[in-house]
Design a protein around this motif. Structure first.
Motif, PDB file in Angstrom:
ATOM      1  N   ARG A  77      -6.969 -26.690  12.869  1.00 26.82           N
ATOM      2  CA  ARG A  77      -6.370 -28.121  12.922  1.00 26.82           C
ATOM      3  C   ARG A  77      -4.947 -27.726  12.475  1.00 26.82           C
ATOM      4  NH1 ARG A  77     -11.456 -29.114  11.719  1.00 26.82           N
ATOM      5  NH2 ARG A  77     -12.575 -31.084  12.585  1.00 26.82           N
ATOM      6  N   ALA A  78      -4.103 -28.707  13.336  1.00 26.99           N
ATOM      7  CA  ALA A  78      -2.551 -28.602  13.002  1.00 26.99           C
ATOM      8  C   ALA A  78      -2.234 -29.699  11.708  1.00 26.99           C
ATOM      9  CB  ALA A  78      -1.943 -29.257  13.960  1.00 26.99           C
ATOM     10  N   ASN A  79      -1.267 -29.589  11.066  1.00 23.93           N
ATOM     11  CA  ASN A  79      -1.060 -30.033  10.032  1.00 23.93           C
ATOM     12  C   ASN A  79      -1.156 -31.755   9.890  1.00 23.93           C
ATOM     13  OD1 ASN A  79      -0.652 -27.932   8.515  1.00 23.93           O
ATOM     14  ND2 ASN A  79       1.755 -28.105   8.363  1.00 23.93           N
ATOM     15  N   LYS A  80      -0.800 -32.493  11.337  1.00 24.43           N
ATOM     16  CA  LYS A  80      -0.847 -33.534  11.467  1.00 24.43           C
ATOM     17  C   LYS A  80      -2.323 -34.150  11.704  1.00 24.43           C
ATOM     18  CE  LYS A  80       1.090 -37.714  12.814  1.00 24.43           C
ATOM     19  NZ  LYS A  80      -0.109 -38.590  12.936  1.00 24.43           N
ATOM     20  N   GLN A  81      -3.066 -33.234  12.333  1.00 22.25           N
ATOM     21  CA  GLN A  81      -4.369 -33.701  12.372  1.00 22.25           C
ATOM     22  C   GLN A  81      -5.116 -33.788  10.893  1.00 22.25           C
ATOM     23  OE1 GLN A  81      -5.225 -30.358  15.145  1.00 22.25           O
ATOM     24  NE2 GLN A  81      -6.602 -31.789  16.269  1.00 22.25           N
ATOM     25  N   ILE A  82      -4.883 -32.687  10.124  1.00 21.37           N
ATOM     26  CA  ILE A  82      -5.334 -32.791   8.681  1.00 21.37           C
ATOM     27  C   ILE A  82      -4.892 -33.939   7.928  1.00 21.37           C
ATOM     28  CG2 ILE A  82      -5.378 -31.350   6.508  1.00 21.37           C
ATOM     29  CD1 ILE A  82      -4.907 -28.929   8.176  1.00 21.37           C
ATOM     30  N   ALA A  83      -3.521 -34.293   8.416  1.00 20.02           N
ATOM     31  CA  ALA A  83      -3.148 -35.447   7.409  1.00 20.02           C
ATOM     32  C   ALA A  83      -3.682 -36.782   7.700  1.00 20.02           C
ATOM     33  CB  ALA A  83      -1.553 -35.503   7.836  1.00 20.02           C
ATOM     34  N   ASP A  84      -4.050 -36.830   9.119  1.00 22.53           N
ATOM     35  CA  ASP A  84      -4.903 -37.987   9.714  1.00 22.53           C
ATOM     36  C   ASP A  84      -6.291 -38.089   9.038  1.00 22.53           C
ATOM     37  OD1 ASP A  84      -2.454 -38.751  11.003  1.00 22.53           O
ATOM     38  OD2 ASP A  84      -3.260 -38.077  12.942  1.00 22.53           O
ATOM     39  N   ILE A 124      -3.506 -38.468   4.312  1.00 23.57           N
ATOM     40  CA  ILE A 124      -2.242 -38.199   3.254  1.00 23.57           C
ATOM     41  C   ILE A 124      -1.207 -37.796   4.211  1.00 23.57           C
ATOM     42  CG2 ILE A 124      -3.967 -37.178   1.446  1.00 23.57           C
ATOM     43  CD1 ILE A 124      -3.559 -34.536   2.739  1.00 23.57           C
ATOM     44  N   SER A 125      -0.143 -37.684   3.731  1.00 20.46           N
ATOM     45  CA  SER A 125       1.324 -37.413   4.457  1.00 20.46           C
ATOM     46  C   SER A 125       0.997 -36.004   4.892  1.00 20.46           C
ATOM     47  CB  SER A 125       2.348 -37.585   3.626  1.00 20.46           C
ATOM     48  OG  SER A 125       2.474 -36.598   2.451  1.00 20.46           O
ATOM     49  N   VAL A 126       1.817 -35.607   6.093  1.00 24.44           N
ATOM     50  CA  VAL A 126       2.087 -34.221   6.380  1.00 24.44           C
ATOM     51  C   VAL A 126       2.609 -33.403   5.578  1.00 24.44           C
ATOM     52  CG1 VAL A 126       3.124 -32.781   8.192  1.00 24.44           C
ATOM     53  CG2 VAL A 126       1.947 -35.029   9.031  1.00 24.44           C
ATOM     54  N   ARG A 127       3.736 -34.035   4.693  1.00 24.42           N
ATOM     55  CA  ARG A 127       4.380 -33.237   3.587  1.00 24.42           C
ATOM     56  C   ARG A 127       3.185 -32.922   2.534  1.00 24.42           C
ATOM     57  NH1 ARG A 127       7.088 -29.352   1.876  1.00 24.42           N
ATOM     58  NH2 ARG A 127       7.835 -29.643  -0.256  1.00 24.42           N
ATOM     59  N   GLU A 136       1.623 -30.061   3.814  1.00 19.63           N
ATOM     60  CA  GLU A 136       2.266 -28.579   3.655  1.00 19.63           C
ATOM     61  C   GLU A 136       2.147 -27.921   2.272  1.00 19.63           C
ATOM     62  OE1 GLU A 136       5.750 -30.069   5.057  1.00 19.63           O
ATOM     63  OE2 GLU A 136       5.420 -29.982   7.149  1.00 19.63           O
ATOM     64  N   VAL A 137       2.109 -28.907   1.549  1.00 19.41           N
ATOM     65  CA  VAL A 137       2.256 -28.212  -0.051  1.00 19.41           C
ATOM     66  C   VAL A 137       0.888 -27.819  -0.347  1.00 19.41           C
ATOM     67  CG1 VAL A 137       2.291 -29.100  -2.467  1.00 19.41           C
ATOM     68  CG2 VAL A 137       3.913 -30.059  -0.772  1.00 19.41           C
ATOM     69  N   HIS A 138      -0.135 -28.513   0.214  1.00 21.49           N
ATOM     70  CA  HIS A 138      -1.477 -28.050  -0.124  1.00 21.49           C
ATOM     71  C   HIS A 138      -1.756 -26.858   0.606  1.00 21.49           C
ATOM     72  CE1 HIS A 138      -3.110 -30.998  -2.742  1.00 21.49           C
ATOM     73  NE2 HIS A 138      -2.879 -32.070  -1.813  1.00 21.49           N
ATOM     74  N   ARG A 139      -1.353 -26.537   1.926  1.00 22.67           N
ATOM     75  CA  ARG A 139      -1.368 -25.451   2.597  1.00 22.67           C
ATOM     76  C   ARG A 139      -0.726 -24.262   1.799  1.00 22.67           C
ATOM     77  NH1 ARG A 139      -1.738 -25.413   8.569  1.00 22.67           N
ATOM     78  NH2 ARG A 139      -1.499 -23.207   9.278  1.00 22.67           N
ATOM     79  N   ALA A 140       0.442 -24.419   1.439  1.00 24.34           N
ATOM     80  CA  ALA A 140       1.389 -23.442   0.720  1.00 24.34           C
ATOM     81  C   ALA A 140       0.404 -23.021  -0.423  1.00 24.34           C
ATOM     82  CB  ALA A 140       2.770 -23.816   0.243  1.00 24.34           C
ATOM     83  N   ARG A 141      -0.243 -23.664  -1.228  1.00 27.86           N
ATOM     84  CA  ARG A 141      -0.804 -23.463  -2.612  1.00 27.86           C
ATOM     85  C   ARG A 141      -2.161 -22.537  -1.979  1.00 27.86           C
ATOM     86  NH1 ARG A 141      -0.320 -29.146  -5.766  1.00 27.86           N
ATOM     87  NH2 ARG A 141       1.839 -28.849  -6.488  1.00 27.86           N
TER      88      ARG A 141
END
Length: 210
Positions: A168-175, A179-182, A185-190
Motif C-alpha cells: 500500500r502507498a502512504n496515502k492509502q495507509i493514512a486513509d 492518520i496524516s500522510v506525514r 512517513e514517520v512510522h515508515r522511517a521508524r
C-alpha cells in the motif's frame, strides 16, 4: 560418556542398550573426529535432556529395540517435544522392517539403517545429519532475531508495517488508519530503521520468514 570439548561442538548421541555397540559406535565416530555421548537406555537419554529445545548442534543414533522404552516410543516423545526438529534421528536396527522404516522416515526420522551397515556410509549420514542440525539452529536463531525486532515495534508501527509489506502507498495507509500522510512517513522511517531494511520489498521478504 565422551564429553564435549567445547559448548558449540556438535554431539552425536548414541542410544543403545548393548554396551559393546555403544563403544563400537563411539570409537567409529572418534575415528572421524566426531564427538559423542552414549546412553544405555531411552530413560537415561531423556534425563540428560534439559527442559528446553537443544541449543547446540547434534544428532541421535537410536536403537529400535530396547527394553522398557523402545527406540520408536522414544522417537514419538522426542517428536512431541520438538527435539527431532533440531537433532535429526538415525534409527539403527538388526531386524529388517520396511513398513516401520517407511513410517518413521515419513514422520520425520532422518534415516533408518539396518545392521550390519557400512561404517563409512553411516558416518557420512551422521555428518549430513549434523549439517542439517546446524542449518536448523541457524534458521531458528534468525527467526528469534526477527521476532525480537518485531517486538520492538509499537502497535501503530506494526499496523503501518503490515500495510507497507502488502504494497500500500502512504496515502492509502493514512486513509485506512485515519492518520496524516506525514505521520505514516514517520512510522515508515521508524519501521525501516527497527527492521533494518531499505525498501518495502526487502521488508516484505523479511517478514515472510516469520
Amino acid at each position: 560418556m565422551h564429553p564435549m570439548t567445547h559448548p558449540g561442538d556438535a554431539i552425536v548421541h548414541i542410544i543403545d542398550d548393548d554396551p559393546s555397540v555403544r563403544e563400537a559406535m563411539a570409537w567409529l565416530l572418534r575415528s572421524r573426529r566426531l564427538l559423542s555421548q552414549t546412553h544405555a537406555s531411552a530413560s537415561a537419554f531423556e534425563q540428560s535432556l534439559g527442559e528446553t529445545a537443544p541449543a547446540t548442534p547434534g544428532c541421535i543414533l537410536l536403537d529400535v529395540r530396547m527394553p522398557a522404552v523402545s527406540g520408536l516410543t522414544l522417537f514419538d516423545r522426542l517428536l512431541a517435544r520438538g527435539v527431532t526438529a533440531v537433532w535429526p534421528v538415525i534409527f539403527l536396527t538388526g531386524h529388517a522392517d520396511v513398513p516401520t522404516a517407511v513410517d518413521t522416515v515419513k514422520r520425520g526420522a532422518f534415516d533408518f539403517c539396518e545392521k550390519p551397515f557400512s561404517d563409512n556410509a553411516l558416518v557420512d549420514r551422521v555428518e549430513q545429519a549434523l549439517a542439517l542440525s546446524r542449518e536448523r539452529l541457524a534458521e531458528r536463531a534468525q527467526r528469534q532475531a526477527l521476532q525480537a525486532r518485531l517486538d520492538e515495534l509499537t502497535e501503530r508501527e506494526a499496523a503501518v508495517m503490515t500495510r507497507i509489506a502488502e504494497g500500500r502507498a502512504n496515502k492509502q495507509i493514512a486513509d485506512e488508519l485515519n492518520i496524516s500522510v506525514r505521520t505514516v512517513e514517520v512510522h515508515r522511517a521508524r519501521v525501516f530503521e527497527k527492521m533494518d531494511v531499505k525498501s518495502a520489498v526487502e521488508l516484505a521478504n523479511l517478514i515472510q520468514k516469520r
